[in-house]
Design a protein around this motif. Structure first.
Motif, PDB file in Angstrom:
ATOM      1  N   HIS A  68       6.887 -42.111 -53.775  1.00  0.00           N
ATOM      2  CA  HIS A  68       5.502 -42.933 -53.442  1.00  0.00           C
ATOM      3  C   HIS A  68       4.677 -42.588 -54.725  1.00  0.00           C
ATOM      4  O   HIS A  68       4.628 -41.570 -55.157  1.00  0.00           O
ATOM      5  N   VAL A  69       4.104 -43.734 -55.056  1.00  0.00           N
ATOM      6  CA  VAL A  69       3.326 -43.668 -56.263  1.00  0.00           C
ATOM      7  C   VAL A  69       1.821 -43.288 -55.606  1.00  0.00           C
ATOM      8  O   VAL A  69       1.545 -43.924 -54.674  1.00  0.00           O
ATOM      9  N   VAL A  70       1.193 -42.137 -56.274  1.00  0.00           N
ATOM     10  CA  VAL A  70       0.103 -41.535 -55.704  1.00  0.00           C
ATOM     11  C   VAL A  70      -0.962 -41.773 -56.771  1.00  0.00           C
ATOM     12  O   VAL A  70      -1.110 -41.583 -58.113  1.00  0.00           O
ATOM     13  N   GLY A  71      -2.224 -42.251 -56.012  1.00  0.00           N
ATOM     14  CA  GLY A  71      -3.570 -42.449 -56.883  1.00  0.00           C
ATOM     15  C   GLY A  71      -4.791 -41.919 -56.113  1.00  0.00           C
ATOM     16  O   GLY A  71      -4.501 -41.083 -55.071  1.00  0.00           O
ATOM     17  N   CYS A  72      -5.741 -42.422 -56.318  1.00  0.00           N
ATOM     18  CA  CYS A  72      -7.079 -41.885 -55.763  1.00  0.00           C
ATOM     19  C   CYS A  72      -8.192 -42.773 -55.675  1.00  0.00           C
ATOM     20  O   CYS A  72      -8.128 -44.029 -56.548  1.00  0.00           O
ATOM     21  N   VAL A  73      -9.091 -42.543 -55.012  1.00  0.00           N
ATOM     22  CA  VAL A  73     -10.386 -43.366 -54.920  1.00  0.00           C
ATOM     23  C   VAL A  73     -11.512 -42.561 -54.858  1.00  0.00           C
ATOM     24  O   VAL A  73     -11.545 -41.496 -54.196  1.00  0.00           O
ATOM     25  N   SER A  74     -11.979 -42.720 -56.021  1.00  0.00           N
ATOM     26  CA  SER A  74     -13.435 -41.678 -56.167  1.00  0.00           C
ATOM     27  C   SER A  74     -14.595 -42.434 -56.622  1.00  0.00           C
ATOM     28  O   SER A  74     -14.497 -43.506 -57.279  1.00  0.00           O
ATOM     29  N   GLY A  75     -15.748 -41.895 -56.524  1.00  0.00           N
ATOM     30  CA  GLY A  75     -17.168 -42.617 -57.152  1.00  0.00           C
ATOM     31  C   GLY A  75     -18.364 -42.090 -56.335  1.00  0.00           C
ATOM     32  O   GLY A  75     -18.057 -41.180 -55.581  1.00  0.00           O
ATOM     33  N   PRO A  76     -19.434 -42.656 -56.714  1.00  0.00           N
ATOM     34  CA  PRO A  76     -20.687 -41.983 -56.160  1.00  0.00           C
ATOM     35  C   PRO A  76     -20.800 -42.867 -54.963  1.00  0.00           C
ATOM     36  O   PRO A  76     -21.512 -43.859 -54.669  1.00  0.00           O
ATOM     37  N   THR A  77     -20.419 -42.223 -53.822  1.00  0.00           N
ATOM     38  CA  THR A  77     -20.282 -42.812 -52.632  1.00  0.00           C
ATOM     39  C   THR A  77     -20.713 -41.890 -51.369  1.00  0.00           C
ATOM     40  O   THR A  77     -19.932 -41.057 -51.137  1.00  0.00           O
ATOM     41  N   PHE A  78     -22.018 -42.166 -50.712  1.00  0.00           N
ATOM     42  CA  PHE A  78     -22.207 -41.521 -49.450  1.00  0.00           C
ATOM     43  C   PHE A  78     -21.592 -42.294 -48.555  1.00  0.00           C
ATOM     44  O   PHE A  78     -21.866 -43.361 -48.379  1.00  0.00           O
ATOM     45  N   ALA A  79     -20.975 -41.724 -47.569  1.00  0.00           N
ATOM     46  CA  ALA A  79     -20.378 -42.399 -46.454  1.00  0.00           C
ATOM     47  C   ALA A  79     -21.014 -43.237 -45.484  1.00  0.00           C
ATOM     48  O   ALA A  79     -20.820 -44.620 -45.381  1.00  0.00           O
ATOM     49  N   ARG A  80     -22.174 -42.544 -45.098  1.00  0.00           N
ATOM     50  CA  ARG A  80     -23.173 -43.440 -44.495  1.00  0.00           C
ATOM     51  C   ARG A  80     -23.606 -44.882 -44.958  1.00  0.00           C
ATOM     52  O   ARG A  80     -23.503 -45.879 -44.249  1.00  0.00           O
ATOM     53  N   GLU A  81     -23.968 -44.629 -46.394  1.00  0.00           N
ATOM     54  CA  GLU A  81     -24.515 -45.823 -47.021  1.00  0.00           C
ATOM     55  C   GLU A  81     -23.425 -46.999 -46.966  1.00  0.00           C
ATOM     56  O   GLU A  81     -23.735 -48.056 -47.027  1.00  0.00           O
ATOM     57  N   THR A  82     -22.224 -46.420 -47.216  1.00  0.00           N
ATOM     58  CA  THR A  82     -20.962 -47.219 -47.354  1.00  0.00           C
ATOM     59  C   THR A  82     -20.681 -48.253 -46.489  1.00  0.00           C
ATOM     60  O   THR A  82     -20.410 -49.346 -46.143  1.00  0.00           O
ATOM     61  N   ALA A  83     -20.581 -47.319 -45.124  1.00  0.00           N
ATOM     62  CA  ALA A  83     -20.445 -47.849 -43.970  1.00  0.00           C
ATOM     63  C   ALA A  83     -21.451 -48.797 -43.341  1.00  0.00           C
ATOM     64  O   ALA A  83     -21.327 -49.796 -42.760  1.00  0.00           O
ATOM     65  N   MET A  84     -22.756 -48.813 -43.810  1.00  0.00           N
ATOM     66  CA  MET A  84     -23.990 -49.456 -43.548  1.00  0.00           C
ATOM     67  C   MET A  84     -23.880 -50.798 -44.217  1.00  0.00           C
ATOM     68  O   MET A  84     -24.720 -51.697 -44.038  1.00  0.00           O
ATOM     69  N   GLY A  85     -23.107 -50.922 -45.534  1.00  0.00           N
ATOM     70  CA  GLY A  85     -22.891 -52.098 -46.333  1.00  0.00           C
ATOM     71  C   GLY A  85     -23.796 -52.035 -47.381  1.00  0.00           C
ATOM     72  O   GLY A  85     -24.178 -53.096 -48.010  1.00  0.00           O
ATOM     73  N   HIS A  86     -24.391 -50.873 -47.644  1.00  0.00           N
ATOM     74  CA  HIS A  86     -25.164 -50.885 -49.061  1.00  0.00           C
ATOM     75  C   HIS A  86     -24.355 -51.189 -50.203  1.00  0.00           C
ATOM     76  O   HIS A  86     -23.154 -50.681 -50.233  1.00  0.00           O
ATOM     77  N   PRO A  87     -24.767 -51.779 -51.416  1.00  0.00           N
ATOM     78  CA  PRO A  87     -24.070 -51.982 -52.355  1.00  0.00           C
ATOM     79  C   PRO A  87     -23.645 -50.770 -52.942  1.00  0.00           C
ATOM     80  O   PRO A  87     -24.234 -49.733 -53.129  1.00  0.00           O
ATOM     81  N   THR A  88     -22.436 -50.462 -53.283  1.00  0.00           N
ATOM     82  CA  THR A  88     -21.416 -49.546 -53.312  1.00  0.00           C
ATOM     83  C   THR A  88     -20.219 -49.891 -54.468  1.00  0.00           C
ATOM     84  O   THR A  88     -19.728 -50.795 -54.295  1.00  0.00           O
TER      85      THR A  88
END
Length: 380
Positions: free
Chosen positions: A144-164
């Motif tokens: 499998h090719v393995v990568g990552c997802v990372s950045g300035p992201t608080f989960a709650r704000e992301t889930a609420m649809g705040h621009p992220t």
């Protein structure tokens, strides 16, 4: 002719999102990412260990334990069986704490469709091996090719649809450079992109991952000084010099300084060091107020990634002869029993240096004794 770095076609291409993605981990960040995928129109299944969490997501479209009061897309389905989550998936995200990556990746390898790309969404360095999270997963996920997802992201704000915004990083094979729109990084970025979530693409896994690991440690340092009563000047200094430590470690491992000045580096660092919403910052603030570690978070067993990172990051830095004085100070306080005030006094009283490393200058601090006295009085 001078070699030009790969830049891709300057005109927008038409990468295609994955139709079906599995999210392994139903904590707050796993749920936020799964919700983002579902809102983007991707058929998404999220796997969780806790049957109650799985049931609540399916019955009420809410993860009441980790993201209470936030409505999740009705099309998001949760499962308790790992094989069901991965069945037919074209890509997968592993979103569990860093200490569980190896175990969970090994389990995923038993059920994942052959050859699908897998992104790790945990930040840290494995204590026993000094490996980054994607390197740990690669050992357990051959083929499998393995990568990552990372950045300035608080989960709650992301889930609420705040621009992220966040970075999706994968290795770029020769074929990916010929057709970047078909690369795993581009396709997963398309899968995650909604009206509020903006994904960027990178091929620098080392730079992206080092940012995610080191920022947790610097955030604890910022929290400690904030809790002790210091304000914005102090925090700005720690963020800036912490960024330099992050760059130095990334470069030593073959990463790019440019990556560390992006979302996964300075972006994540600034966010994590600026709000007690971050558990790392919150822990530091309590320690700075002289709350004993066992009494922090009202005595609840809260996992703070930066605690383990403080040791694993500095172990790796020592092995590579990279100086990381702020991270070393946090490690000394958390793991070696060092006094907080004395340790930060020594950090501030270090020799005067040039900010451009190329100048290679160092002078004895003219006020080291008074610096130590000031910190002693502040923390007494």
């Amino acid at each position: 002719m001078k070699h030009q770095p790969f830049r891709g076609d300057p005109r927008p291409s038409h990468s295609h999102a994955y139709d079906k993605v599995a999210v392994i981990g139903a904590g707050s960040w796993g749920t936020a990412l799964a919700a983002t995928l579902a809102r983007a129109g991707v058929a998404t299944r999220i796997w969780g260990r806790d049957g109650e969490v799985v049931d609540t997501i399916n019955r009420r479209s809410e993860n009441a334990r980790h993201l209470p009061t936030i409505a999740l897309p009705p099309r998001l389905r949760a499962v308790h069986d790992l094989s069901s989550a991965l069945q037919g998936a074209e890509a997968a995200l592993i979103v569990v704490p860093s200490g569980s990556i190896r175990t969970v990746a090994r389990q995923v390898a038993e059920h994942a469709p052959k050859g699908i790309p897998i992104a790790v969404c945990a930040k840290g360095i494995e204590a026993e091996t000094g490996l980054l999270m994607t390197q740990v997963a690669e050992e357990e996920l051959p083929g499998h090719v393995v990568g990552c997802v990372s950045g300035p992201t608080f989960a709650r704000e992301t889930a609420m649809g705040h621009p992220t915004a966040a970075t999706v990083a994968f290795p770029f094979a020769y074929a990916d450079r010929l057709r970047p729109d078909d690369s795993p990084a581009a396709r997963l970025a398309m899968s995650l992109s909604t009206e509020s979530f903006r994904a960027y693409v990178s091929d620098d896994l080392v730079g992206v991952e080092i940012g995610g690991a080191v920022k947790n440690v610097i955030a604890i340092a910022c929290g400690m000084m904030t809790g002790a009563g210091f304000a914005e000047n102090t925090r700005a200094a720690l963020i800036t010099r912490g960024l330099d430590e992050m760059k130095s470690l990334a470069e030593a491992l073959g990463g790019r300084r440019e990556t560390v000045t992006g979302l996964s580096g300075i972006g994540d660092l600034t966010l994590t060091c600026s709000s007690p919403t971050s558990r790392n910052m919150a822990l530091g603030m309590q320690l700075g107020q002289r709350v004993p570690r066992e009494q922090c978070f009202d005595g609840k067993p809260v996992v703070v990634e930066g605690e383990a990172n403080a040791r694993s990051v500095t172990d790796l830095a020592r092995r590579l002869s990279v100086e990381m004085p702020i991270c070393e100070a946090v490690r000394a306080i958390l793991h070696d029993g060092a006094d907080l005030g004395t340790t930060f006094a020594a950090l501030w009283a270090r020799p005067i240096e040039a900010e451009p490393k190329a100048m290679d200058l160092s002078f004895s601090h003219p006020a080291s004794d008074s610096a130590i006295q000031q910190f002693a009085e502040r923390f007494s």
